[in-house]
Design an enzyme around this catalytic site. Structure first.
Site, PDB file in Angstrom:
ATOM      1  N   ASP A  75       1.714  -1.107   2.927  1.00  0.00           N
ATOM      2  CA  ASP A  75       1.057   0.004   3.611  1.00  0.00           C
ATOM      3  C   ASP A  75       2.068   1.067   4.047  1.00  0.00           C
ATOM      4  OD1 ASP A  75      -0.480   1.706   5.083  1.00  0.00           O
ATOM      5  OD2 ASP A  75      -0.945   0.261   6.670  1.00  0.00           O
ATOM      6  N   TYR A 124     -16.245  19.641   0.320  1.00  0.00           N
ATOM      7  CA  TYR A 124     -14.802  19.473   0.207  1.00  0.00           C
ATOM      8  C   TYR A 124     -14.028  20.345   1.193  1.00  0.00           C
ATOM      9  CZ  TYR A 124     -10.421  17.805  -1.392  1.00  0.00           C
ATOM     10  OH  TYR A 124      -9.188  17.204  -1.383  1.00  0.00           O
TER      11      TYR A 124
HETATM   12  P1  NAD Z   1      -4.953   8.131  -6.484  1.00  0.00           P
HETATM   13  O1  NAD Z   1      -6.037   7.320  -5.880  1.00  0.00           O
HETATM   14  O2  NAD Z   1      -4.794   8.120  -7.946  1.00  0.00           O
HETATM   15  O3  NAD Z   1      -3.520   7.711  -5.859  1.00  0.00           O
HETATM   16  C1  NAD Z   1      -3.370   7.248  -4.560  1.00  0.00           C
HETATM   17  C2  NAD Z   1      -2.018   6.576  -4.391  1.00  0.00           C
HETATM   18  O4  NAD Z   1      -1.857   6.233  -3.006  1.00  0.00           O
HETATM   19  C3  NAD Z   1      -1.855   5.265  -5.157  1.00  0.00           C
HETATM   20  O5  NAD Z   1      -0.521   5.170  -5.623  1.00  0.00           O
HETATM   21  C4  NAD Z   1      -2.085   4.193  -4.095  1.00  0.00           C
HETATM   22  O6  NAD Z   1      -1.442   2.950  -4.336  1.00  0.00           O
HETATM   23  C5  NAD Z   1      -1.465   4.885  -2.907  1.00  0.00           C
HETATM   24  N1  NAD Z   1      -1.920   4.371  -1.613  1.00  0.00           N
HETATM   25  C6  NAD Z   1      -3.164   4.379  -1.080  1.00  0.00           C
HETATM   26  N2  NAD Z   1      -3.151   3.846   0.166  1.00  0.00           N
HETATM   27  C7  NAD Z   1      -1.866   3.513   0.417  1.00  0.00           C
HETATM   28  C8  NAD Z   1      -1.197   2.940   1.530  1.00  0.00           C
HETATM   29  N3  NAD Z   1      -1.833   2.606   2.658  1.00  0.00           N
HETATM   30  N4  NAD Z   1       0.133   2.709   1.430  1.00  0.00           N
HETATM   31  C9  NAD Z   1       0.822   3.033   0.294  1.00  0.00           C
HETATM   32  N5  NAD Z   1       0.248   3.604  -0.773  1.00  0.00           N
HETATM   33  C10 NAD Z   1      -1.081   3.835  -0.707  1.00  0.00           C
HETATM   34  O7  NAD Z   1      -5.167   9.597  -5.927  1.00  0.00           O
HETATM   35  P2  NAD Z   1      -4.806  11.063  -6.456  1.00  0.00           P
HETATM   36  O8  NAD Z   1      -6.062  11.709  -6.887  1.00  0.00           O
HETATM   37  O9  NAD Z   1      -3.625  11.060  -7.356  1.00  0.00           O
HETATM   38  O10 NAD Z   1      -4.438  11.748  -5.060  1.00  0.00           O
HETATM   39  C11 NAD Z   1      -3.132  11.993  -4.628  1.00  0.00           C
HETATM   40  C12 NAD Z   1      -3.126  13.273  -3.791  1.00  0.00           C
HETATM   41  O11 NAD Z   1      -3.510  14.363  -4.630  1.00  0.00           O
HETATM   42  C13 NAD Z   1      -4.135  13.248  -2.629  1.00  0.00           C
HETATM   43  O12 NAD Z   1      -3.572  13.909  -1.519  1.00  0.00           O
HETATM   44  C14 NAD Z   1      -5.294  14.060  -3.182  1.00  0.00           C
HETATM   45  O13 NAD Z   1      -6.072  14.664  -2.168  1.00  0.00           O
HETATM   46  C15 NAD Z   1      -4.531  15.097  -3.982  1.00  0.00           C
HETATM   47  N6  NAD Z   1      -5.348  15.826  -4.988  1.00  0.00           N
HETATM   48  C16 NAD Z   1      -6.201  15.167  -5.815  1.00  0.00           C
HETATM   49  C17 NAD Z   1      -6.979  15.896  -6.711  1.00  0.00           C
HETATM   50  C18 NAD Z   1      -7.950  15.216  -7.652  1.00  0.00           C
HETATM   51  O14 NAD Z   1      -8.823  15.881  -8.178  1.00  0.00           O
HETATM   52  N7  NAD Z   1      -7.800  13.936  -7.899  1.00  0.00           N
HETATM   53  C19 NAD Z   1      -6.855  17.292  -6.789  1.00  0.00           C
HETATM   54  C20 NAD Z   1      -5.940  17.927  -5.962  1.00  0.00           C
HETATM   55  C21 NAD Z   1      -5.196  17.179  -5.051  1.00  0.00           C
END
Ligand code: NAD
Ligand code: NA
Length: 395
Positions: free
Chosen positions: A110, A234
């Site tokens: 975490d 959003y």
């Molecule tokens: P994702 O779910 O693919 O990745 C999340 C990551 O966080 C994973 O590596 C997971 O293991 C890790 N994680 C989660 N809880 C955790 C914890 N308690 N401790 C350690 N690691 C933890 O998500 P994503 O879509 O790549 O999102 C990443 C960022 O990008 C976020 O801030 C999201 O808001 C942003 N984002 C996403 C999008 C989209 O459309 N997916 C667009 C723009 C921005």
């Protein structure tokens, strides 16, 4: 074992090690051909196992030969029970990086906790001395506050009014109306606690106190804005408040890093299918229309294309362009007026019947399955695979 997808709503309970490995290798190959000039050398990625964080780790490692430490929270496999996809992704990444002579170690736990921060700092001290880039790419529905022990849950709700619009269940292709009732004040507070900037700042404070940030250190966290179509749920909803907080935190961090000429940025990324985004109502319908339009125009990107462009055309380019609020924008193609006009037009017409044609429902579905290592080209799913894959540095 033979592993098949087992979906429940917007999650998949199984994942395929070979498919995950192939996804990682594809991303590595993409970046290898696009080196990053004057790129980062020693990098910590928080949220490094999937989505944008994984793409960031791969771009740092294979774009500029960076040593990477990846922190994430993933489930290890047990006999007959596959690991979570981020586990297999990280195993594949590390194994390949080590073969290619790149430093790569991982921390699983975490990241909101003090314990994981201390463990990470100790590893940096022991192996790298310092880092010059930290990518903050956490997406989590819950956070236990490290000081108070209080557990916060984030919600995806509108603020003020009930929101009603269409969404799609991409498993069945059914387009239907949903209504989401407005959040409470507590919901806002909780969501900001989970997805706002406090934890990012805590990481930077602790890394800086430990003396492991290099001169000219950079840190980037990821945000999203999107069109007016999705605004109520959003950007103007609970998650938007958290992103406002995250964006404001970038300025605070930059102030705190003045003495080492450090800088904190927020990069606004494109809407993509990830585990995090498939849970957000309305977004799947928007994404399936957006994919259709952007693919038709030849400007569609996935996580790796987005992050490679972030590094090459923004972060490590000669001039770093930011918007009026100081944010890096790699959602520029998504937000192009011609793209958005077309998406809005299609949105108004979308029905269960016409969506397979006017939208890219197939693309959405394929991307969703790919997240878990399924439906990946070149992978033989009839073949027995060993689910007990380990991450080399965690053995
Ligand atoms: P994702 O779910 O693919 O990745 C999340 C990551 O966080 C994973 O590596 C997971 O293991 C890790 N994680 C989660 N809880 C955790 C914890 N308690 N401790 C350690 N690691 C933890 O998500 P994503 O879509 O790549 O999102 C990443 C960022 O990008 C976020 O801030 C999201 O808001 C942003 N984002 C996403 C999008 C989209 O459309 N997916 C667009 C723009 C921005
Ligand atoms: Na990520």
């Amino acid at each position: 074992m033979i592993i098949e997808p087992k979906t429940r709503g917007f999650i998949c309970l199984t994942s395929h090690p070979k498919g995950c490995e192939q996804n990682v290798l594809n991303q590595i190959n993409y970046v290898k051909e696009r080196p990053v000039k004057n790129g980062p050398k020693k990098v910590l990625v928080i949220g490094a196992s999937t989505g944008f964080g994984l793409a960031s780790r791969i771009t740092a490692a294979y774009g500029s030969k960076a040593a990477t430490i990846g922190a994430f929270f993933e489930k290890s496999p047990s006999e007959g029970r596959p690991a979570s996809p981020g586990w297999y992704n990280s195993a594949a990444f590390e194994a390949q990086a080590h073969k290619d002579g790149l430093y790569a170690k991982s921390i699983n736990g975490d990241a909101f906790s003090n314990e994981i921060k201390v463990q990470t700092i100790d590893l940096i001290k022991a192996d790298l001395g310092e880092i010059d880039l930290l990518i903050y790419s956490l997406a989590s529905p819950v956070r236990t506050h490290p000081d108070t022990g209080e557990r916060f849950k984030s919600v995806l709700k509108p603020i003020g009014n009930t929101f009603t619009d269409n969404t799609v269940d991409f498993h069945t292709g059914e387009v239907k109306e949903i209504s989401i009732s407005p959040c409470t004040e507590d919901d806002i507070k909780n969501t900001v606690n989970v997805m706002g900037g406090e934890d990012w700042q805590m990481w930077i404070d602790q890394l800086k106190s430990a003396g492991v940030l290099s001169k000219d250190f950079k840190t980037v966290a990821y945000s999203y804005i999107g069109p007016s179509l999705t605004e109520a749920v959003y950007r103007k909803g609970t998650i938007g408040r958290a992103k406002d907080h995250l964006e404001a935190t970038a300025f605070k961090i930059t102030d705190a890093l003045k003495d080492i000429d450090g800088k904190a940025y927020v990069s606004v990324n494109k809407a993509l299918v990830t585990q995090a985004s498939s849970a957000i109502p309305v977004i799947p319908l928007y994404i399936s229309l957006l994919y259709k339009v952007m693919k038709e125009q030849g400007i569609h990107e996935g996580c790796i294309e987005q992050i490679e462009r972030l590094f090459n055309a923004r972060l490590y380019a000669e001039n770093l362009e930011v918007d009026e609020a100081g944010r890096i924008r790699i959602d520029d193609w998504e937000m192009r007026e011609d793209v958005q006009t077309k998406v809005l037009e299609l949105w108004k017409q979308a029905t269960t019947k016409n969506l397979p044609e006017i939208g890219d429902l197939k693309g959405y579905e394929t991307d969703f399955y790919n997240l878990f290592g399924f439906k990946v080209q070149g992978v033989d799913y009839d073949k027995d695979v060993n689910e007990m894959v380990s991450i080399p540095s965690l053995q």
